[in-house]
Write a protein that holds these residues in place. Structure first.
Motif, PDB file in Angstrom:
ATOM      1  N   ALA A 283      34.580  -4.795  32.443  1.00 53.98           N
ATOM      2  CA  ALA A 283      33.281  -4.927  32.016  1.00 53.98           C
ATOM      3  C   ALA A 283      32.352  -5.392  33.082  1.00 53.98           C
ATOM      4  O   ALA A 283      31.473  -4.997  33.238  1.00 53.98           O
ATOM      5  N   HIS A 284      32.930  -6.379  34.091  1.00 53.15           N
ATOM      6  CA  HIS A 284      32.177  -6.981  34.974  1.00 53.15           C
ATOM      7  C   HIS A 284      31.944  -5.682  35.881  1.00 53.15           C
ATOM      8  O   HIS A 284      31.005  -5.615  36.733  1.00 53.15           O
ATOM      9  N   ARG A 285      32.926  -4.995  36.245  1.00 59.78           N
ATOM     10  CA  ARG A 285      32.965  -3.981  37.145  1.00 59.78           C
ATOM     11  C   ARG A 285      31.910  -3.000  36.920  1.00 59.78           C
ATOM     12  O   ARG A 285      31.041  -2.321  37.676  1.00 59.78           O
ATOM     13  N   TRP A 286      31.636  -2.329  35.218  1.00 57.87           N
ATOM     14  CA  TRP A 286      30.907  -1.574  35.042  1.00 57.87           C
ATOM     15  C   TRP A 286      29.299  -2.199  35.168  1.00 57.87           C
ATOM     16  O   TRP A 286      28.714  -1.469  35.585  1.00 57.87           O
ATOM     17  N   LEU A 287      29.198  -3.579  34.819  1.00 57.23           N
ATOM     18  CA  LEU A 287      27.929  -4.280  35.218  1.00 57.23           C
ATOM     19  C   LEU A 287      27.442  -3.866  36.872  1.00 57.23           C
ATOM     20  O   LEU A 287      26.246  -3.412  36.650  1.00 57.23           O
ATOM     21  N   ARG A 288      28.196  -4.089  37.499  1.00 61.57           N
ATOM     22  CA  ARG A 288      28.204  -4.289  38.925  1.00 61.57           C
ATOM     23  C   ARG A 288      27.785  -2.639  39.411  1.00 61.57           C
ATOM     24  O   ARG A 288      26.669  -2.430  40.150  1.00 61.57           O
ATOM     25  N   GLN A 289      28.275  -1.734  38.661  1.00 60.09           N
ATOM     26  CA  GLN A 289      28.029  -0.153  38.945  1.00 60.09           C
ATOM     27  C   GLN A 289      26.630   0.258  38.230  1.00 60.09           C
ATOM     28  O   GLN A 289      26.059   1.044  38.854  1.00 60.09           O
ATOM     29  N   LEU A 290      26.466  -0.537  37.024  1.00 62.84           N
ATOM     30  CA  LEU A 290      25.081  -0.194  36.554  1.00 62.84           C
ATOM     31  C   LEU A 290      24.025  -0.916  37.384  1.00 62.84           C
ATOM     32  O   LEU A 290      23.071   0.056  37.675  1.00 62.84           O
ATOM     33  N   VAL A 291      24.028  -1.835  37.972  1.00 64.09           N
ATOM     34  CA  VAL A 291      23.240  -2.705  38.680  1.00 64.09           C
ATOM     35  C   VAL A 291      22.814  -1.750  40.058  1.00 64.09           C
ATOM     36  O   VAL A 291      21.616  -1.351  40.518  1.00 64.09           O
ATOM     37  N   LEU A 292      23.907  -1.483  40.671  1.00 63.70           N
ATOM     38  CA  LEU A 292      23.968  -0.484  41.782  1.00 63.70           C
ATOM     39  C   LEU A 292      23.200   0.611  41.446  1.00 63.70           C
ATOM     40  O   LEU A 292      22.350   1.347  42.486  1.00 63.70           O
ATOM     41  N   LYS A 293      23.537   1.343  40.571  1.00 59.64           N
ATOM     42  CA  LYS A 293      22.893   2.779  40.265  1.00 59.64           C
ATOM     43  C   LYS A 293      21.416   2.591  40.217  1.00 59.64           C
ATOM     44  O   LYS A 293      20.432   3.515  40.622  1.00 59.64           O
ATOM     45  N   VAL A 294      21.110   1.603  39.298  1.00 58.19           N
ATOM     46  CA  VAL A 294      19.609   1.333  38.832  1.00 58.19           C
ATOM     47  C   VAL A 294      18.851   1.124  40.125  1.00 58.19           C
ATOM     48  O   VAL A 294      17.756   1.709  40.386  1.00 58.19           O
ATOM     49  N   CYS A 295      19.334   0.195  40.935  1.00 59.06           N
ATOM     50  CA  CYS A 295      18.659  -0.242  42.466  1.00 59.06           C
ATOM     51  C   CYS A 295      18.579   1.008  43.357  1.00 59.06           C
ATOM     52  O   CYS A 295      17.419   1.538  43.820  1.00 59.06           O
ATOM     53  N   ARG A 296      19.578   1.778  43.491  1.00 57.70           N
ATOM     54  CA  ARG A 296      19.606   3.020  44.329  1.00 57.70           C
ATOM     55  C   ARG A 296      18.623   4.009  43.823  1.00 57.70           C
ATOM     56  O   ARG A 296      18.109   4.680  44.794  1.00 57.70           O
ATOM     57  N   ASP A 297      18.761   4.155  42.455  1.00 52.14           N
ATOM     58  CA  ASP A 297      17.704   5.205  42.015  1.00 52.14           C
ATOM     59  C   ASP A 297      16.253   5.022  42.307  1.00 52.14           C
ATOM     60  O   ASP A 297      15.280   5.888  42.431  1.00 52.14           O
ATOM     61  N   GLU A 298      15.881   3.651  42.255  1.00 55.02           N
ATOM     62  CA  GLU A 298      14.441   3.345  42.507  1.00 55.02           C
ATOM     63  C   GLU A 298      14.193   3.009  43.969  1.00 55.02           C
ATOM     64  O   GLU A 298      13.119   3.225  44.315  1.00 55.02           O
ATOM     65  N   VAL A 299      15.010   2.395  44.829  1.00 52.35           N
ATOM     66  CA  VAL A 299      15.015   2.062  46.157  1.00 52.35           C
ATOM     67  C   VAL A 299      16.230   2.605  47.012  1.00 52.35           C
ATOM     68  O   VAL A 299      17.328   1.905  46.924  1.00 52.35           O
ATOM     69  N   PRO A 300      16.343   3.913  47.522  1.00 56.42           N
ATOM     70  CA  PRO A 300      17.384   4.231  47.885  1.00 56.42           C
ATOM     71  C   PRO A 300      17.812   3.303  49.255  1.00 56.42           C
ATOM     72  O   PRO A 300      16.688   3.180  49.866  1.00 56.42           O
ATOM     73  N   LEU A 301      18.763   3.302  49.383  1.00 57.55           N
ATOM     74  CA  LEU A 301      19.411   2.591  50.916  1.00 57.55           C
ATOM     75  C   LEU A 301      19.233   3.062  52.078  1.00 57.55           C
ATOM     76  O   LEU A 301      19.150   4.248  52.229  1.00 57.55           O
TER      77      LEU A 301
END
Length: 301
Positions: A283-301
Motif C-alpha cells: 500500500a505504501h509502495r502504491w502511495l509513493r508511485q501515485l505521488v511520483l506520477k502526479v508530480c511528474r505529470d505536473e512538473v516534469p523532472l
C-alpha cells in the motif's frame, strides 16, 4: 505464567512517542482518565514508571527511552502482520489513512490531483495532509507520518528518498502592479517595492538576499507570514512582492503575475521521504508511485 496483554503494545508505542498522557489519549481517541488507567497497567506490566514528573512536565524514564525505538518497530511489525498479505492486496478494497507531511504550497499545487488519482483506484483511502513545523526525521522514525514531502532537511541516514521534481523561486505581484507592466524587471526594480516573505521560524534572510548583496542591494521586508497562501493573498491585495516556489503557481495561473527573478538563485529539489520499515509495504509502495506520477505529470523532472 500469565501471558502479557498485547493490546497494551499499541498504547505503549503511542505513549512513548507522545511523552504525555494527554497526547497519547488524543491519538488513541481515549479520555484522559482511560489513558491514565492504561498507563497504570503498563507500569504494572513493565515494572517501570515509564513517565515521571519533572517540574510541570512529564518525561520518559531512562528505561522508557531505551525501549522507545524497539517498541515503535515491534508495533509497526504487529500492524503489518495483521494487514492483508501482498498476495491479497486489492486497492479497490483498501481502507487506510495515509499521513503526509508537506507545506501548504505542495497541497495547493498537487493535493487535488493526488486525491482524485487515489479515488479512481482506491475509493476507501484517505489522504491526510499535515503541516511540517520542522525538517527532521522524527515523525517518520516514530511512525507518526507515512511520507514527508519537501526539501531534504536533517534526515537520518536510514531515511529513503526519491526526487519528485526540481523547483525554483519566482517573484509574484498582483495583476496591474507596476512590475507587471515592465518588459524586463531589473534587480533595482525588484527591491524598489516592499516584500512579503514566508517563514515559520521568523528567518527572513535567504538565497535571494545573498544574490542581492552581491550586487549591493537589499530588499525591504514589509511583512512575514507563516505560509505561501497567506503571502499570495497579501500580494494580490497590495503592492508587496511575494517570493513563491514556481510549482505553487500551478494552481494560481490567472490571479497573479509571476516573473523570473532578476538574480541567479539555486534550484530546489523536492523529494518524498519515508522510513525503510515501509519500503516493501504494497500500500505504501502504491502511495509513493501515485505521488511520483502526479508530480511528474505536473512538473516534469
Amino acid at each position: 505464567m500469565t501471558e502479557p496483554d498485547l493490546n497494551l503494545l499499541i498504547a505503549l508505542d503511542v505513549l512513548l512517542a507522545e511523552g504525555s498522557v494527554a497526547g497519547a489519549a488524543r491519538r488513541l481517541g481515549l479520555s484522559a482518565s482511560a489513558m491514565s488507567r492504561t498507563l497504570s497497567r503498563l507500569r504494572a506490566t513493565t515494572g517501570d514508571p515509564l513517565l515521571v514528573r519533572a517540574g510541570r512536565n512529564m518525561v520518559l524514564t531512562p528505561y522508557a527511552e531505551e525501549i522507545r525505538q524497539r517498541t515503535r518497530n515491534v508495533a509497526f511489525e504487529a500492524r503489518a502482520l495483521l494487514r492483508p498479505s501482498s498476495a491479497d492486496f486489492n486497492l479497490a478494497r483498501l481502507e487506510r489513512t495515509f499521513l503526509i507531511r508537506s507545506n501548504d504550497g505542495f497541497v495547493v499545487a498537487f493535493g487535488a490531483a493526488m486525491i482524485a488519482a487515489a479515488a479512481q483506484v482506491a475509493p476507501c483511502v484517505c489522504l491526510r495532509f499535515m503541516p511540517k513545523p520542522e525538517k527532521t526525521s522524527n515523525a517518520l522514525r516514530e511512525g507518526r507520518v507515512d511520507l514527508e514531502i519537501g526539501v531534504l532537511g536533517e534526515m537520518g541516514p536510514e531515511i529513503r528518498l526519491q526526487t519528485l521534481f526540481r523547483d525554483r523561486f519566482m517573484g509574484v505581484v498582483r495583476k496591474g502592479h507596476p512590475l507587471a507592466l515592465k518588459k524586463a524587471i531589473t534587480a533595482e526594480d525588484y527591491v524598489s517595492f516592499g516584500h512579503v516573505v514566508v517563514s515559520r521560524r521568523n528567518n527572513t534572510y535567504g538565497p535571494v538576499d545573498d544574490a542581492l548583496a552581491e550586487v549591493g542591494l537589499k530588499r525591504k521586508i514589509a511583512a512575514v507570514v507563516p505560509g505561501f497562501s497567506a503571502a499570495l493573498a497579501i500580494a494580490q491585495n497590495s503592492d508587496l512582492v511575494a517570493l513563491i516556489p514556481g510549482s505553487f503557481l500551478i494552481a494560481e495561473p490567472d490571479r497573479l503575475y509571476a516573473f523570473e527573478l532578476p538574480l541567479k538563485t539555486r534550484e530546489i529539489t523536492i523529494s518524498q521521504m519515508w522510513h525503510p520499515r515501509s519500503e516493501v509495504d504494497p500500500a505504501h509502495r502504491w502511495l509513493r508511485q501515485l505521488v511520483l506520477k502526479v508530480c511528474r505529470d505536473e512538473v516534469p523532472l
